[in-house]
Structures are given as structure tokens and as C-alpha cells.
Design a protein around this motif. Structure first.
Motif, mmCIF file in Angstrom:
data_model
loop_
_atom_site.group_PDB
_atom_site.id
_atom_site.type_symbol
_atom_site.label_atom_id
_atom_site.label_comp_id
_atom_site.label_asym_id
_atom_site.label_seq_id
_atom_site.Cartn_x
_atom_site.Cartn_y
_atom_site.Cartn_z
ATOM 1 N N ASP A 2 0.841 -1.189 0.000
ATOM 2 C CA ASP A 2 0.000 0.000 0.000
ATOM 3 C C ASP A 2 0.881 1.245 0.000
ATOM 4 O OD1 ASP A 2 -2.547 -1.370 0.282
ATOM 5 O OD2 ASP A 2 -1.915 -1.831 2.325
ATOM 6 N N ARG A 4 0.747 5.605 0.893
ATOM 7 C CA ARG A 4 0.033 6.757 1.428
ATOM 8 C C ARG A 4 1.038 7.856 1.729
ATOM 9 N NH1 ARG A 4 0.913 7.359 6.822
ATOM 10 N NH2 ARG A 4 1.240 5.498 8.093
ATOM 11 N N LYS A 5 0.506 9.068 1.877
ATOM 12 C CA LYS A 5 1.363 10.198 2.249
ATOM 13 C C LYS A 5 1.698 10.099 3.732
ATOM 14 C CE LYS A 5 -0.225 13.354 -1.292
ATOM 15 N NZ LYS A 5 -0.895 14.623 -1.569
#
Length: 153
Positions: A2, A4-5
Motif C-alpha cells: 500500500d 500513502r502520504k
């Protein structure tokens, strides 16, 4: 995997991974003294906070554990690029790089630049970067060699 920021709550895990990775992955290209000088940059808390707040910081996660990250400053400069020492050569760096390049294109950048370690130079060359110059940086009185590299996108 995954993506994400990053947020401020990720900072300590990012820093821990950074130290472990440099000590393990770069040990054939830099001396223990050079590595110690390099990781001393972690003491600059203000710099790390600015990275989180001002840069595009992309995390790669496996089972909610950070296994890599890359940062993009000013839409075109790769400031940090790191893959966990236990997750090397699994395509994680490729995936992070693809996403950073897409972000640079979204920012209408024509080039991407990075200051690249001896260890990371072959990876960046495979991604189409060319060496613009060798740099000799002094940190804590110790010389660290890296390369100014650039890629047209």
C-alpha cells in the motif's frame, strides 16, 4: 503493498528505518566513520519536520509497516529515497520512483534531480538519470561523496 502520504506520526519509524538502512545497505561503499557522520543528520529535527510538512512524502507499506519512502521537494527534487534493509530488491524502489515521477509530472516539472549516494547511483542510472557532477560533502569533519544527478521527464 500500500501507499500513502506520510504524517508527523510516521517520523520516528521513518528515521529508524533510515539509520538501519544506511548502516546495512551502504556499508560496502562508505566507511563506518562516514556512515556515522551521514546518520548524524537525524539530529536535525527541524529539517525532518520541514520534510514532512513541506514535501510530497510517499510511504510504501506492507502490513502497516513502512518498508520504503521517497520525498519530492519543490515538485522535482528527490530529497529522501529509502527502502528498508529487509525489503531490498523486491521492486519497492521501482514503485516508489514511478509514483514520484508521476507527481513531478503533475507539478509540470521538466526534470527531476537528486543528490545520490554511491550505493544508489546504479539504481538512478537505470531510471534514466545522468551524473551532473561528483560532490564532496563534509559532515562532522568527514568527507562524504555523492552525485548530483538529473533526468528529463
Amino acid at each position: 503493498m500500500d501507499f500513502r502520504k506520510a504524517t508527523i506520526s510516521d517520523l520516528s519509524e521513518m528515521q529508524e528505518m533510515y539509520i538501519e538502512t544506511i548502516k546495512w545497505v551502504c556499508k560496502n561503499d562508505y566507511t563506518p566513520l562516514q556512515i556515522d557522520a551521514w546518520v548524524s543528520g537525524l539530529n536535525n529535527t527541524e529539517r525532518w519536520l520541514k520534510v514532512i510538512h513541506n514535501q510530497f512524502v510517499l510511504l510504501a507499506l506492507i502490513e502497516n509497516k513502512i518498508v520504503g519512502y521517497g520525498t519530492l521537494k519543490d515538485g522535482n527534487y528527490i530529497d529522501f529515497f529509502c527502502v528498508h534493509k529487509n525489503y531490498q530488491r523486491q521492486g519497492i524502489a521501482d514503485e516508489i520512483f514511478i509514483k514520484l515521477e508521476l507527481e513531478a509530472k503533475k507539478e509540470n516539472s521538466k526534470t527531476m534531480t537528486a543528490d545520490v549516494s554511491i550505493t544508489a547511483k546504479p539504481f538512478f542510472e537505470k531510471k534514466g538519470f545522468i551524473i551532473k557532477g561528483e560532490q564532496k560533502n563534509i559532515r562532522l569533519g568527514v568527507e562524504l561523496i555523492n552525485y548530483k544527478m538529473e533526468k528529463e521527464i
